[in-house]
Write a protein that holds these residues in place. Structure first.
Motif, PDB file in Angstrom:
ATOM      1  N   PHE A 220       0.848  -1.189   0.000  1.00 23.40           N
ATOM      2  CA  PHE A 220       0.000   0.000   0.000  1.00 23.40           C
ATOM      3  C   PHE A 220       0.890   1.249   0.000  1.00 23.40           C
ATOM      4  N   PRO A 221       0.726   2.119  -0.991  1.00 21.09           N
ATOM      5  CA  PRO A 221       1.711   3.190  -1.189  1.00 21.09           C
ATOM      6  C   PRO A 221       1.549   4.359  -0.231  1.00 21.09           C
ATOM      7  N   ALA A 222       2.683   4.900   0.179  1.00 28.04           N
ATOM      8  CA  ALA A 222       2.689   6.137   0.953  1.00 28.04           C
ATOM      9  C   ALA A 222       2.617   7.325   0.002  1.00 28.04           C
ATOM     10  N   ALA A 223       2.292   8.490   0.542  1.00 27.61           N
ATOM     11  CA  ALA A 223       2.134   9.698  -0.264  1.00 27.61           C
ATOM     12  C   ALA A 223       3.480  10.407  -0.407  1.00 27.61           C
ATOM     13  N   TYR A 224       4.246   9.992  -1.411  1.00 26.12           N
ATOM     14  CA  TYR A 224       5.485  10.688  -1.740  1.00 26.12           C
ATOM     15  C   TYR A 224       5.216  11.634  -2.909  1.00 26.12           C
ATOM     16  N   GLY A 225       6.278  12.182  -3.487  1.00 27.38           N
ATOM     17  CA  GLY A 225       6.148  12.924  -4.727  1.00 27.38           C
ATOM     18  C   GLY A 225       6.167  11.963  -5.903  1.00 27.38           C
ATOM     19  N   HIS A 226       5.974  12.505  -7.100  1.00 28.51           N
ATOM     20  CA  HIS A 226       6.016  11.678  -8.305  1.00 28.51           C
ATOM     21  C   HIS A 226       6.987  12.296  -9.296  1.00 28.51           C
ATOM     22  N   ASN A 227       7.856  11.473  -9.834  1.00 29.94           N
ATOM     23  CA  ASN A 227       8.826  11.909 -10.832  1.00 29.94           C
ATOM     24  C   ASN A 227       8.124  12.030 -12.184  1.00 29.94           C
ATOM     25  N   PRO A 228       7.966  13.241 -12.714  1.00 35.07           N
ATOM     26  CA  PRO A 228       7.237  13.397 -13.977  1.00 35.07           C
ATOM     27  C   PRO A 228       7.958  12.770 -15.162  1.00 35.07           C
ATOM     28  N   LYS A 229       9.256  12.495 -15.022  1.00 29.30           N
ATOM     29  CA  LYS A 229      10.002  11.879 -16.112  1.00 29.30           C
ATOM     30  C   LYS A 229       9.961  10.356 -16.049  1.00 29.30           C
ATOM     31  N   SER A 230       9.367   9.818 -14.981  1.00 29.97           N
ATOM     32  CA  SER A 230       9.281   8.372 -14.847  1.00 29.97           C
ATOM     33  C   SER A 230       8.150   7.833 -15.714  1.00 29.97           C
ATOM     34  N   ARG A 231       8.356   6.675 -16.299  1.00 29.15           N
ATOM     35  CA  ARG A 231       7.308   6.036 -17.083  1.00 29.15           C
ATOM     36  C   ARG A 231       6.272   5.359 -16.189  1.00 29.15           C
ATOM     37  N   ALA A 232       6.648   5.106 -14.955  1.00 29.57           N
ATOM     38  CA  ALA A 232       5.720   4.469 -14.027  1.00 29.57           C
ATOM     39  C   ALA A 232       4.619   5.446 -13.643  1.00 29.57           C
ATOM     40  N   PRO A 233       3.394   4.963 -13.495  1.00 33.05           N
ATOM     41  CA  PRO A 233       2.304   5.858 -13.083  1.00 33.05           C
ATOM     42  C   PRO A 233       2.465   6.298 -11.634  1.00 33.05           C
ATOM     43  N   ALA A 234       1.830   7.405 -11.294  1.00 33.18           N
ATOM     44  CA  ALA A 234       1.833   7.847  -9.897  1.00 33.18           C
ATOM     45  C   ALA A 234       1.078   6.840  -9.048  1.00 33.18           C
ATOM     46  N   ALA A 235       1.503   6.703  -7.797  1.00 34.24           N
ATOM     47  CA  ALA A 235       0.836   5.770  -6.894  1.00 34.24           C
ATOM     48  C   ALA A 235      -0.608   6.194  -6.686  1.00 34.24           C
ATOM     49  N   PRO A 236      -1.540   5.243  -6.684  1.00 39.42           N
ATOM     50  CA  PRO A 236      -2.954   5.601  -6.493  1.00 39.42           C
ATOM     51  C   PRO A 236      -3.209   6.059  -5.067  1.00 39.42           C
ATOM     52  N   PRO A 237      -4.110   7.012  -4.865  1.00 40.31           N
ATOM     53  CA  PRO A 237      -4.485   7.411  -3.498  1.00 40.31           C
ATOM     54  C   PRO A 237      -5.063   6.222  -2.742  1.00 40.31           C
ATOM     55  N   LEU A 238      -4.886   6.203  -1.432  1.00 38.77           N
ATOM     56  CA  LEU A 238      -5.322   5.062  -0.631  1.00 38.77           C
ATOM     57  C   LEU A 238      -6.822   4.814  -0.761  1.00 38.77           C
ATOM     58  N   ASP A 239      -7.640   5.876  -0.758  1.00 38.70           N
ATOM     59  CA  ASP A 239      -9.086   5.681  -0.832  1.00 38.70           C
ATOM     60  C   ASP A 239      -9.481   5.000  -2.144  1.00 38.70           C
ATOM     61  N   ASP A 240      -8.869   5.428  -3.247  1.00 41.50           N
ATOM     62  CA  ASP A 240      -9.164   4.809  -4.545  1.00 41.50           C
ATOM     63  C   ASP A 240      -8.687   3.363  -4.572  1.00 41.50           C
ATOM     64  N   LEU A 241      -7.511   3.143  -4.013  1.00 42.06           N
ATOM     65  CA  LEU A 241      -6.951   1.792  -3.997  1.00 42.06           C
ATOM     66  C   LEU A 241      -7.838   0.851  -3.187  1.00 42.06           C
ATOM     67  N   MET A 242      -8.315   1.313  -2.040  1.00 41.97           N
ATOM     68  CA  MET A 242      -9.159   0.466  -1.205  1.00 41.97           C
ATOM     69  C   MET A 242     -10.493   0.164  -1.882  1.00 41.97           C
ATOM     70  N   THR A 243     -11.033   1.126  -2.601  1.00 40.74           N
ATOM     71  CA  THR A 243     -12.277   0.880  -3.343  1.00 40.74           C
ATOM     72  C   THR A 243     -12.065  -0.214  -4.378  1.00 40.74           C
ATOM     73  N   ASP A 244     -10.974  -0.116  -5.133  1.00 41.74           N
ATOM     74  CA  ASP A 244     -10.675  -1.128  -6.145  1.00 41.74           C
ATOM     75  C   ASP A 244     -10.404  -2.488  -5.508  1.00 41.74           C
ATOM     76  N   LEU A 245      -9.686  -2.488  -4.371  1.00 42.91           N
ATOM     77  CA  LEU A 245      -9.361  -3.748  -3.713  1.00 42.91           C
ATOM     78  C   LEU A 245     -10.623  -4.432  -3.197  1.00 42.91           C
TER      79      LEU A 245
END
Length: 406
Positions: A220-245
């Motif tokens: 479960f991801p913590a709220a860090y920053g996101h590297n805009p040059k990274s190809r990886a998507p930003a970590a999903p917010p916890l509330d959205d992740l829990m809904t999907d889970l």
């Protein structure tokens, strides 16, 4: 422990030449309770993430009554503050003596395996201690791969076909059995859990044995920053992740059995920041009093983008550069090891100089667990801070954003 309203107040009052951890117990309790209310099952805090006594005590006070432990030292760390908290021994490879200690002294009754030899170890100890096997639940860890900052299936986890055999063997012996997986640390997409659940469903159907539970591990991801040059998507917010889970658990029909999660980062990351001092500025290089052998291994590997806040020393009267310009600095650690250079830069105000401080936010996960005593440097100074790191003005820069040449 000294208390301050902000980390800036702590830096200017103490003027520290050593790194200082700023602990926010109310943030830790808030994030723990938020996770427990969102997850539809048992929350077992992963002690490996940050096992400091003040963390364990604060979590116990917040109502956390279950812990994921991996060693006798972690057993003892929890028992120091709670005589009743449930301990889940979720390290797949264990010494025989540690299994005996867990079952006998600590009365642990939930373990994990990913190989038949581990089953033999547990069975041997149960027979030696005359423990009823039906009282010991054993989870079988399956290997899964997901989109995460740190992939954790290279070392542990049985292949699906092997997991089927292990579950059936455990059932024949008489152990209650469950399935567990770990999708990695700091996942980057919600679908990671659904793919793992699909694998768990495949194993469940072919094993055809009663399941005592499903452990979805951490990630479960913590709220860090996101590297805009990274190809990886930003970590999903916890509330959205829990809904999907929750939806995925229902779709794969795992929502009718006991569920366990082993969160770490998402609970403890925001509870700490770190004040470091610039020992020397040499052009576009900053030499600081911390480094990869201390609190900054996440920045060394380049996986995590951390927020950074500039705390200027008011005794520095004259500065060079544009105070509004944010520029990259190569960062060197305190040790005499030439490897102690972060692989990615800190983006900070151009005017930063020798003697200034930097507050690095969201440093609670793994920074303290992985620090060493190499070269005699060991950050161990703590203060309590009231204001959350993300309160007030935005950080001036980031730590570990993009690759920078020497």
């Amino acid at each position: 422990m000294d208390k301050f309203a902000t980390a800036r107040d702590a830096a200017l009052k103490l003027r520290p030449d050593v790194p200082v951890y700023c602990f926010r117990p109310h943030v830790l309790q808030q994030d723990a309770r938020r996770f427990m209310s969102a997850f539809p099952g048992k929350t077992a805090y992963a002690v490996k993430t940050n096992g400091e006594p003040l963390v364990i005590k604060t979590l116990v006070d917040a109502g956390v009554d279950c812990f994921d432990v991996a060693s006798p030292a972690e057993f003892a760390a929890v028992r120091r503050y709670s005589a009743t908290a449930e301990l889940l021994y979720m390290h797949p490879v264990k010494a025989l003596s540690d299994i005996r200690l867990a079952l006998d002294h600590y009365r642990i009754r939930t373990l994990v395996v990913d190989h038949e030899d581990e089953i033999a170890k547990v069975l041997r100890v149960c027979r030696a201690l005359d423990i009823d096997q039906t009282t010991v639940t054993i989870f079988v860890r399956i290997a899964t791969k997901g989109q995460a900052a740190y992939e954790l299936s290279k070392k542990f986890g049985a292949a699906p076909g092997h997991a089927v055999e292990l579950l059936q063997r455990l059932h024949r012996i008489g152990f209650p059995t469950g399935i567990c997986f770990h999708v990695g640390s700091q996942i980057e997409e919600a679908g990671t859990y659904e793919r793992a659940l699909a694998s768990a469903d495949w194993v469940r159907n072919r094993a055809d044995v009663p399941l005592a539970g499903l452990d979805v591990g951490g990630g479960f991801p913590a709220a860090y920053g996101h590297n805009p040059k990274s190809r990886a998507p930003a970590a999903p917010p916890l509330d959205d992740l829990m809904t999907d889970l929750r939806q995925a658990l229902a779709e794969w029909e795992f929502d009718t059995i006991p569920l366990v999660a082993e969160p770490g980062r998402v609970i403890v990351a925001r509870a700490f920041s770190l004040i470091v001092r610039v020992l020397l500025r040499k052009g576009r290089r900053l030499y600081i009093n911390d480094g990869i052998w201390a609190s900054l291994s996440d920045s060394w590997t380049g996986k995590i983008t951390l927020p950074a806040r500039f705390i200027p020393d008011p005794n520095i009267r004259r500065r060079n550069g544009d105070p509004s310009a944010i520029v990259p600095f190569k960062v060197c650690g305190a040790t005499c090891d030439s490897v102690d250079i972060l692989t990615r830069p800190f983006y900070l105000p151009e005017t930063i100089d020798t003697g200034d401080w930097i507050e690095i936010g969201n440093i609670g996960a793994y920074s303290l667990s992985l620090r060493s005593r190499f070269n005699g440097f060991y950050p161990d100074t703590f203060v309590e801070v009231e204001e959350p790191f993300d309160a007030g003005g935005a950080p001036e820069g980031t730590a570990s954003l993009e690759t920078m040449a020497d």
